[in-house]
Design a protein around this motif. Sequence first.
Motif, PDB file in Angstrom:
ATOM      1  N   ILE A 306       0.827  -1.211   0.000  1.00 36.97           N
ATOM      2  CA  ILE A 306       0.000   0.000   0.000  1.00 36.97           C
ATOM      3  C   ILE A 306       0.863   1.264   0.000  1.00 36.97           C
ATOM      4  CG2 ILE A 306      -1.898  -1.209   1.144  1.00 36.97           C
ATOM      5  CD1 ILE A 306      -1.235   0.319   3.696  1.00 36.97           C
ATOM      6  N   VAL A 307       2.080   1.154   0.520  1.00 39.34           N
ATOM      7  CA  VAL A 307       2.999   2.300   0.488  1.00 39.34           C
ATOM      8  C   VAL A 307       3.532   2.503  -0.928  1.00 39.34           C
ATOM      9  CG1 VAL A 307       5.266   3.130   1.225  1.00 39.34           C
ATOM     10  CG2 VAL A 307       3.675   2.190   2.904  1.00 39.34           C
ATOM     11  N   LYS A 308       4.024   1.442  -1.534  1.00 38.32           N
ATOM     12  CA  LYS A 308       4.668   1.545  -2.847  1.00 38.32           C
ATOM     13  C   LYS A 308       3.673   1.741  -3.994  1.00 38.32           C
ATOM     14  CE  LYS A 308       8.562  -1.344  -1.411  1.00 38.32           C
ATOM     15  NZ  LYS A 308       9.246  -2.662  -1.565  1.00 38.32           N
ATOM     16  N   GLU A 309       2.526   1.085  -3.899  1.00 35.49           N
ATOM     17  CA  GLU A 309       1.581   1.118  -5.012  1.00 35.49           C
ATOM     18  C   GLU A 309       0.495   2.177  -4.863  1.00 35.49           C
ATOM     19  OE1 GLU A 309       2.113  -0.647  -7.677  1.00 35.49           O
ATOM     20  OE2 GLU A 309       3.833  -1.668  -6.774  1.00 35.49           O
ATOM     21  N   PHE A 310       0.125   2.492  -3.621  1.00 41.20           N
ATOM     22  CA  PHE A 310      -1.021   3.386  -3.422  1.00 41.20           C
ATOM     23  C   PHE A 310      -0.689   4.664  -2.652  1.00 41.20           C
ATOM     24  CE2 PHE A 310      -2.771  -1.085  -3.183  1.00 41.20           C
ATOM     25  CZ  PHE A 310      -3.102  -1.136  -4.524  1.00 41.20           C
ATOM     26  N   ASN A 311       0.593   4.867  -2.357  1.00 37.24           N
ATOM     27  CA  ASN A 311       1.024   6.082  -1.653  1.00 37.24           C
ATOM     28  C   ASN A 311       0.289   6.298  -0.329  1.00 37.24           C
ATOM     29  OD1 ASN A 311       2.893   7.161  -3.713  1.00 37.24           O
ATOM     30  ND2 ASN A 311       1.038   7.283  -4.956  1.00 37.24           N
ATOM     31  N   ARG A 312       0.014   5.204   0.363  1.00 40.02           N
ATOM     32  CA  ARG A 312      -0.623   5.298   1.671  1.00 40.02           C
ATOM     33  C   ARG A 312       0.429   5.118   2.760  1.00 40.02           C
ATOM     34  NH1 ARG A 312      -6.469   3.537   2.566  1.00 40.02           N
ATOM     35  NH2 ARG A 312      -7.519   4.213   0.671  1.00 40.02           N
ATOM     36  N   ARG A 313       0.185   5.759   3.871  1.00 38.53           N
ATOM     37  CA  ARG A 313       1.097   5.612   5.005  1.00 38.53           C
ATOM     38  C   ARG A 313       0.705   4.362   5.792  1.00 38.53           C
ATOM     39  NH1 ARG A 313       3.893  10.648   5.930  1.00 38.53           N
ATOM     40  NH2 ARG A 313       3.096  12.200   4.447  1.00 38.53           N
ATOM     41  N   SER A 314       1.681   3.551   6.147  1.00 34.41           N
ATOM     42  CA  SER A 314       1.435   2.285   6.830  1.00 34.41           C
ATOM     43  C   SER A 314       1.091   2.489   8.304  1.00 34.41           C
ATOM     44  CB  SER A 314       2.662   1.393   6.715  1.00 34.41           C
ATOM     45  OG  SER A 314       2.519   0.221   7.495  1.00 34.41           O
ATOM     46  N   ILE A 315       0.371   1.515   8.859  1.00 32.79           N
ATOM     47  CA  ILE A 315       0.098   1.503  10.300  1.00 32.79           C
ATOM     48  C   ILE A 315       1.254   0.873  11.071  1.00 32.79           C
ATOM     49  CG2 ILE A 315      -2.425   1.443  10.079  1.00 32.79           C
ATOM     50  CD1 ILE A 315      -2.227  -1.626  10.520  1.00 32.79           C
ATOM     51  N   LEU A 316       2.237   0.318  10.330  1.00 36.01           N
ATOM     52  CA  LEU A 316       3.402  -0.303  10.959  1.00 36.01           C
ATOM     53  C   LEU A 316       4.564   0.681  10.991  1.00 36.01           C
ATOM     54  CD1 LEU A 316       3.294  -3.832   9.247  1.00 36.01           C
ATOM     55  CD2 LEU A 316       2.289  -3.136  11.430  1.00 36.01           C
ATOM     56  N   GLY A 317       5.134   0.894  12.165  1.00 37.50           N
ATOM     57  CA  GLY A 317       6.209   1.858  12.327  1.00 37.50           C
ATOM     58  C   GLY A 317       7.454   1.544  11.526  1.00 37.50           C
ATOM     59  N   VAL A 319       7.600   0.433   8.516  1.00 41.15           N
ATOM     60  CA  VAL A 319       7.418   0.643   7.077  1.00 41.15           C
ATOM     61  C   VAL A 319       7.450   2.147   6.796  1.00 41.15           C
ATOM     62  CG1 VAL A 319       5.892   0.304   5.103  1.00 41.15           C
ATOM     63  CG2 VAL A 319       6.034  -1.459   6.883  1.00 41.15           C
ATOM     64  N   ALA A 320       8.418   2.578   5.993  1.00 39.72           N
ATOM     65  CA  ALA A 320       8.624   4.009   5.729  1.00 39.72           C
ATOM     66  C   ALA A 320       7.471   4.617   4.931  1.00 39.72           C
ATOM     67  CB  ALA A 320       9.932   4.193   4.969  1.00 39.72           C
ATOM     68  N   ALA A 321       7.351   5.942   5.006  1.00 40.64           N
ATOM     69  CA  ALA A 321       6.324   6.675   4.260  1.00 40.64           C
ATOM     70  C   ALA A 321       6.585   6.567   2.763  1.00 40.64           C
ATOM     71  CB  ALA A 321       6.306   8.143   4.687  1.00 40.64           C
ATOM     72  N   PRO A 322       5.567   6.728   1.938  1.00 38.73           N
ATOM     73  CA  PRO A 322       5.752   6.652   0.483  1.00 38.73           C
ATOM     74  C   PRO A 322       6.774   7.680  -0.018  1.00 38.73           C
ATOM     75  CG  PRO A 322       3.432   6.590   1.045  1.00 38.73           C
ATOM     76  CD  PRO A 322       4.160   6.925   2.303  1.00 38.73           C
ATOM     77  N   GLU A 323       7.502   7.312  -1.032  1.00 41.35           N
ATOM     78  CA  GLU A 323       8.509   8.201  -1.612  1.00 41.35           C
ATOM     79  C   GLU A 323       7.831   9.458  -2.164  1.00 41.35           C
ATOM     80  OE1 GLU A 323      12.029   8.090  -5.042  1.00 41.35           O
ATOM     81  OE2 GLU A 323      10.873   6.288  -4.549  1.00 41.35           O
TER      82      GLU A 323
END
Length: 359
Positions: A306-317, A319-323
Amino acid sequence: MKKFLFFVLIALLALVVAACGNEEVKPNTETNAGTDSDTTTKTEAEPEKKASTKVTVYSPHQAEIINPIVKEFQDRTKIEVELVTGGTGELLNRMKAESGNPLGDVFWGGGAESLAAFTENFAPYKVANDSEIDAIYKSEDGAWTGFSALPMVIMYNKDMVKEDEVPKSWSDLLDPKWKGKIAYADPAKSGSSFTQLVTMLFANKDDGQEGWDFVNKFVANLDGKVLGGSSMVFKGVADGEFPLGITLEEAAYRYISGGANVDVVYPSEGTSAVPDGMAVIKGAKNEENAQLFLDFLASEDVQEIIVKEFNRRSILGDVAAPEGLIPSADIPLVDYNFKWASDNQEDVMKKFQDIIIGK
């Protein structure tokens, strides 16, 4: 003498016939023993319960998010996903109406405070990696778990808004030049729009009416244009129907990363980053599969998708924010009172509708 013997023979014959007629016919125990035993077993034994191979998911998410994730889940588990889509409010009310005979197993999507207002319709469940999820992204009682963190933004079309006119705050949306030019969805139909409404209330809580003076002016500047769904906001801005819109960060960034001439602003008074939620529907007929589906959505590999494909911020600490997105720490946030938003949802909605109809 002959006549006497004749009658004796007749009498004896009658006795033999009577004896044969009264003889009890006994079953062949060797032949029937197995049959009797099998019949008893089939009647008394518990019927074998077959494992469910499907799960029914209610979701207000867009198809571009749903389809690849669902396909991956089906490929991995061989569990068939039956989808029912619609607006958050519509699906939550449908779920509530079906509470006597639930037809859905999972609710996936919609602002978490919207789900929290329907807690009694969810079965508490903590996902497999619950310990890795920050407390702000899940309910204490396990009624719901966040799927992604969703900052709310002002989206604008760069072809329609001059650089020196870009709104920098919520109050900038009250400028008369934007009258009828702001895309905003009906919060009765969109969970994200309800979150945006409450965010505006908190951001303007010092207006003398706990934010409602601002909302009155904001609605007036919409000029009667309240849209029927959240997707109409970001599409409307990207397509040039509206110069401005209030939407989800991830929705806007899908267009930005796709090359659309749009951009976003994080309002200076503060915005919110309330997660969209997911939950197991109480009384779900496919409860085990529903739990597996939630475990899958919260897993690290899906969170990375969801971070890489949908530019969403993860609920897991971890996992970095989308580029391309600013760090979460740099986003100005309001003091979003989650419990207040949930407890007062009905009252907030009534006040908003009264403003819409001029009551």
